[in-house]
Design a protein around this motif. Sequence first.
Motif, PDB file in Angstrom:
ATOM      1  N   THR A 164       0.829  -1.205   0.000  1.00 52.35           N
ATOM      2  CA  THR A 164       0.000   0.000   0.000  1.00 52.35           C
ATOM      3  C   THR A 164       0.862   1.253   0.000  1.00 52.35           C
ATOM      4  N   SER A 165       1.939   1.242   0.777  1.00 49.45           N
ATOM      5  CA  SER A 165       2.842   2.387   0.834  1.00 49.45           C
ATOM      6  C   SER A 165       3.447   2.665  -0.536  1.00 49.45           C
ATOM      7  N   TYR A 166       3.811   1.610  -1.246  1.00 46.69           N
ATOM      8  CA  TYR A 166       4.385   1.800  -2.585  1.00 46.69           C
ATOM      9  C   TYR A 166       3.334   2.314  -3.560  1.00 46.69           C
ATOM     10  N   ALA A 167       2.109   1.779  -3.462  1.00 43.76           N
ATOM     11  CA  ALA A 167       1.039   2.225  -4.361  1.00 43.76           C
ATOM     12  C   ALA A 167       0.694   3.694  -4.127  1.00 43.76           C
ATOM     13  N   ARG A 168       0.844   4.192  -2.900  1.00 47.95           N
ATOM     14  CA  ARG A 168       0.508   5.581  -2.563  1.00 47.95           C
ATOM     15  C   ARG A 168       1.687   6.534  -2.734  1.00 47.95           C
ATOM     16  N   LEU A 169       2.816   6.031  -3.192  1.00 44.31           N
ATOM     17  CA  LEU A 169       4.026   6.834  -3.202  1.00 44.31           C
ATOM     18  C   LEU A 169       3.865   8.110  -4.019  1.00 44.31           C
ATOM     19  N   GLU A 170       3.303   7.995  -5.217  1.00 45.55           N
ATOM     20  CA  GLU A 170       3.122   9.174  -6.080  1.00 45.55           C
ATOM     21  C   GLU A 170       2.168  10.171  -5.427  1.00 45.55           C
ATOM     22  N   LEU A 171       1.033   9.663  -4.902  1.00 51.41           N
ATOM     23  CA  LEU A 171       0.060  10.547  -4.267  1.00 51.41           C
ATOM     24  C   LEU A 171       0.620  11.162  -2.992  1.00 51.41           C
ATOM     25  N   THR A 172       1.460  10.439  -2.301  1.00 50.86           N
ATOM     26  CA  THR A 172       2.085  10.978  -1.091  1.00 50.86           C
ATOM     27  C   THR A 172       2.994  12.155  -1.430  1.00 50.86           C
ATOM     28  N   ASN A 173       3.740  12.016  -2.519  1.00 54.35           N
ATOM     29  CA  ASN A 173       4.603  13.119  -2.957  1.00 54.35           C
ATOM     30  C   ASN A 173       3.780  14.358  -3.294  1.00 54.35           C
ATOM     31  N   LYS A 401      -5.397  14.164  -0.019  1.00 53.70           N
ATOM     32  CA  LYS A 401      -5.441  13.293   1.151  1.00 53.70           C
ATOM     33  C   LYS A 401      -6.441  12.164   0.956  1.00 53.70           C
ATOM     34  N   ILE A 402      -7.624  12.543   0.415  1.00 56.54           N
ATOM     35  CA  ILE A 402      -8.645  11.508   0.174  1.00 56.54           C
ATOM     36  C   ILE A 402      -8.142  10.493  -0.842  1.00 56.54           C
ATOM     37  N   SER A 403      -7.522  10.996  -1.914  1.00 61.03           N
ATOM     38  CA  SER A 403      -7.010  10.087  -2.950  1.00 61.03           C
ATOM     39  C   SER A 403      -5.926   9.172  -2.391  1.00 61.03           C
ATOM     40  N   GLU A 404      -5.085   9.762  -1.527  1.00 64.84           N
ATOM     41  CA  GLU A 404      -4.006   8.950  -0.948  1.00 64.84           C
ATOM     42  C   GLU A 404      -4.567   7.841  -0.075  1.00 64.84           C
ATOM     43  N   GLN A 405      -5.547   8.190   0.760  1.00 62.12           N
ATOM     44  CA  GLN A 405      -6.126   7.177   1.632  1.00 62.12           C
ATOM     45  C   GLN A 405      -6.957   6.165   0.849  1.00 62.12           C
ATOM     46  N   ALA A 406      -7.544   6.629  -0.230  1.00 63.11           N
ATOM     47  CA  ALA A 406      -8.373   5.722  -1.042  1.00 63.11           C
ATOM     48  C   ALA A 406      -7.523   4.783  -1.886  1.00 63.11           C
ATOM     49  N   LYS A 407      -6.289   5.190  -2.148  1.00 64.73           N
ATOM     50  CA  LYS A 407      -5.406   4.367  -2.975  1.00 64.73           C
ATOM     51  C   LYS A 407      -4.956   3.146  -2.180  1.00 64.73           C
ATOM     52  N   MET A 408      -5.273   2.003  -2.678  1.00 65.98           N
ATOM     53  CA  MET A 408      -4.911   0.751  -2.009  1.00 65.98           C
ATOM     54  C   MET A 408      -3.976  -0.052  -2.895  1.00 65.98           C
ATOM     55  N   GLY A 409      -3.200  -0.905  -2.257  1.00 70.52           N
ATOM     56  CA  GLY A 409      -2.342  -1.803  -3.012  1.00 70.52           C
ATOM     57  C   GLY A 409      -3.154  -2.902  -3.675  1.00 70.52           C
ATOM     58  N   ASN A 410      -2.464  -3.755  -4.394  1.00 77.00           N
ATOM     59  CA  ASN A 410      -3.150  -4.833  -5.104  1.00 77.00           C
ATOM     60  C   ASN A 410      -3.097  -6.160  -4.340  1.00 77.00           C
TER      61      ASN A 410
END
Length: 750
Positions: A164-173, A401-410
């Motif tokens: 999940t952390s890797y999937a959110r990396l772009e949105l986190t930046n 923030k919403i997009s980051e939290q909504a982004k889940m890993g596979n």
Amino acid sequence: MNDKYINSQVDQEINIADYLRIMIHYKWLIIFVFGLIFILTAVYTMMLPNIYSASSRILIEEKNGNDMFFSPSSFSNTTINNTVEILKSRPVMDVAVEILKKNKDFSSFPIFLSLSPKYEILANIKVEKKRETNVLAISYESTDPKEAQAIVDAAAEALMRENTSYARLELTNIRDFLEKNLDTITRRLRNSEEDLRRYKLNNGITELSSETKQIIENSSRIESMLEESQTDMQIASQRLLFLKNELSKQDSLILDVNSILTSPFLSQLRTNVVSSQARLAKLLINKNYDSDHPEIRSLTQEIENAKQKLNDEVKRIVAVKVGSSDPLIYRSDLIEQIAKIQIELNVAKTKYGSLVKVREDYDKKMTLLPDTELELARKTRTYRMNEKVYSLLVEKYEDAKISEQAKMGNIRLIEKAALPGKPIKPKKKMNLFIGFVLGLGAGIGLALLLHSLDTRLRTLDDIDNYVNLPIVGTIPFIDSKELDLDKVEKEISKSNGKQKNNLIASHKMMISRLITHYDPKSPVSESYRTLRTNILAKYPDKKCVTMLITSSGPKEGKSTTISNLAIALSQMDSKVCLIDLDMRRPMLHTLFNVEKESGASDYLVDKTTSLDEVIFSTEISNLDLITSGYIPPNPSELISSARLDELIKKLKERYDFILIDSPPIIAVTDALILAKKVDLMSLVVRIGATDRNIIRRTKEILDNVRVNIAGVIVNGIEVKKYYSGYGNYYYYYYYYYRDSEDGKIEKRKR
């Protein structure tokens, strides 16, 4: 004589009966080895600690085509294998250990005592892919069922966190970037608000003209759009930088991004988007056009359609140049995303440039205002612009923030680990079964090995294969039970006088195994009569038959055999003389319980000794004995002397059968010398004692001196253990003649 045995190895076909005989012979060895291995296996199994296994299952989901990392074309076994390796990586294990430490029972887990829990988990955790699925099974074995469950759950949780952390990396930046800009614009808004308030108080100005308000409104809207456009450019730049960093981690680019951007069709589509974006900017600043105006909505839809065409064209070009089956499809996805974002960045730059020109026009209009009103207008415009930008950034920040939290890993956890109820190891039944098989196999194998190393003759088949001589007789093993020693001893205790002395003498001779005299109806006695019959068949009409009974080596029973054969011949009312010419280790005098002095050696050395002086009459009718006499220093010379020929000649005039006992052939030459002086010669072979190499050497020696061997007498057969026609014969004979022990004893008394 058949010489095949001497020159070649006999090939034998071992059947089931042979194997059974071998196993029966070595039964105690097999039982010992089997018991030892089975007991050791059982003890080892009982000492092993119980091992529990817990497992959970995770699903690696296939993402849709818009996902840059896991598109359907790129999802393969490589992705699954990568996930397995990621799970077994040190960073994931570090997270798993931290999760595990939060478990309330962690201090009671065996891994708590480990110096490096991370490496212990890495060494023992197992990951298995389920066939034809995207499911991975994570399992761990431990002596503590709770520990196994906790470690599996911790590993699965750590993997999902990292995924999940890797999937959110772009949105986190992007969120971090917006958060930093939001702090800046907040300070700017406060400062502009304070400047406007102070200016109004200092100059006593509170209101602007309606025309000035319109100019400020339009100008602030343009500034807000400029700020929004600049923010979009910065976000696009951040995303572009992230993707290029991802791309730089690859070995090399398989496609140049510029080749996509310089495509003629893409250039035309990009020009259309830029043109439409410029027209939209002009309409937005026109007070006659609001956001819901049909023309603005139509133009907005046109721009969205053009962007979609750009994305589709980028995908098509990448697919043509790279190919969906390329193992480096991930690179093509990166390039596709870079191309899209590069186009978005170019469009944002064009929009920003158009808005800058519009802002310049409004700046010129504002310069025509009076100085006091102009300064107030600028401060008001700055405040409103900062206010709108602040609202915009707050909105984008919350969206990020919403997009980051909504982004889940596979990766999805589809089954948590259950607490193991029963241990999987040790498998006690399986281990005991293996111990049983190994013990039995090792015992039988050792028995077969010892049998293959054993060169002794053990069966009649061995005699046929290795000796290759006719069998003239088979003598069973003489068991003390056959002799009824106990019953004779009871008779001795009840008798007295001469009868007691006779019974004592009989007891001694029974111990000497002269069974043909003391138990003539026993199966063993019958075997000697069979031997007698076979020998008589060779010389049916001869007046006197001389025969030599010898063996290849010592302790094969030749003296017992020749004594019982002599008794069997005497029972035919034939006169028999038994001569002991074994002048090295004489035995016949012991068997018949007489003194050995005044025997054959005395007669051969002293020519004055008469024949009658050396002949002893035994208590057995028709059987006389010549003992060995004193042991001379030169037995071979005496045996080869003419005096012995004279002795045999005189004995032929008195007796029907002359039986000679001699030393073994391998030991000395006495038997070879005597073999030339007799009518027939027989070898005694003891089952389980005679070495086949020794008997082979014996045959070679006899063949060298051209001695004709009448056959072999097989001695020491254990009837109950030997399954053959001979065994059945003795079995039937035993029950035919030995149905009444009491009757037999009564006959002896008479």
